[in-house]
Design a protein around this motif. Sequence first.
Motif: not given
Length: 376
Positions: A355-376
């Motif tokens: 149940x612990x998490x291992x950090x992989x990285x950060x996707x940056x460069x998106x605009x501030x105010x983003x809201x909503x994330x989903x995946x298949x």
Amino acid sequence: MRQALLFSTLLATVLAATAGAASAHGATNGAKASVVFVQTNQPGGNQVIVYDRGIDGRLSQAGMYATGGDGGTAAGAVSDHLASQGSLVYDAGHKLLIAVNAGSDSVSTFRIQGDRLGLAGVVASGGQFPASIAVHEDLVYVLNAGGTGNVQGFRIVGNDLRPIPDSARTLGLANTDPPFFLTSPGQIGFTPDGRQLIVTTKASGSLIVAFAVEPDGRLSATPVANPSATPVPFAFTFTPSGRLAMGEAGASSVTTYAVGSDGTLADPKSQSDGQVALCWIQRVGQYYYVSNTGSNTLSGYTIGADGQPALVTPTGVVATTEPGPIDLTSPSDGSFLYAETGGGTVDEFAVNADGTLTPLGVVSGLPTGIEGIASS
């Protein structure tokens, strides 16, 4: 013969190295190709950005698609511009992506082909400031958070949403348009059997309301209004047994409830994570991860057979994030977790067996105010 033996040895070495790389983070066994969708929610034009997920869990941008509408911002919002969960929803059954356009009071549907999207349609949301979407089979309800607040029903027909006549139901709240972020409703969602439609009101009474869903897709005239066990019910999911698992921001707690056939909630069981502003919640297999937007952390929970939440670690925290973590998503294989932040990043994590998490990285460069994330 000697050349064939040399080739076989070389091939075995390459395959072994590939397998080692695939399991380097301890959580990629069984991982399959998937994509992650991020909604930009920009007032000048909303878009969905599509990312391919590598076998190591890291994301790479594959495309950007206009929704045909505008994003919006709730009054007073800082990190969480829509003040909601479920503003972008992937419907696996129809291979559709459904997005709200809070700034133009509309909802967009996209056809999905691999990592490519095709805009199928844009329809009026049936209210002000649409902020959350619920899907059950071919039935869709949209939560409109502005003004008094309402829910509006639709049917999926092909790749389009068709409004259901006389399906709108008011929430009777006292908000403006855009709504104030603390008093706007937080999420809409169906119970697993599709017989109840749940809406959270956050600080507008700290109520969890439940409408009965009729066979024709319309709702009961009025909902059952249930007070939450701790203040400010925000976002929710369900356990395998059908208990409602609710993130409640006022005490930074997860509370589970038994949902009655008449929409009443009973047997609440709570556990705080000791952080600030626990709002969003994502189930990943046997684990439940929450975003603490005031602490810049993620916490992990398990939920026992009796419905009692328990922290994965002594402190509850399983990861730190970029400032202002909000929405979460996990692909269907449960190998990875992605945390969106209002500052314009997506934090990538591998989900470990404990149940612990291992950090992989950060996707940056998106605009501030983003809201909503989903995946298949």
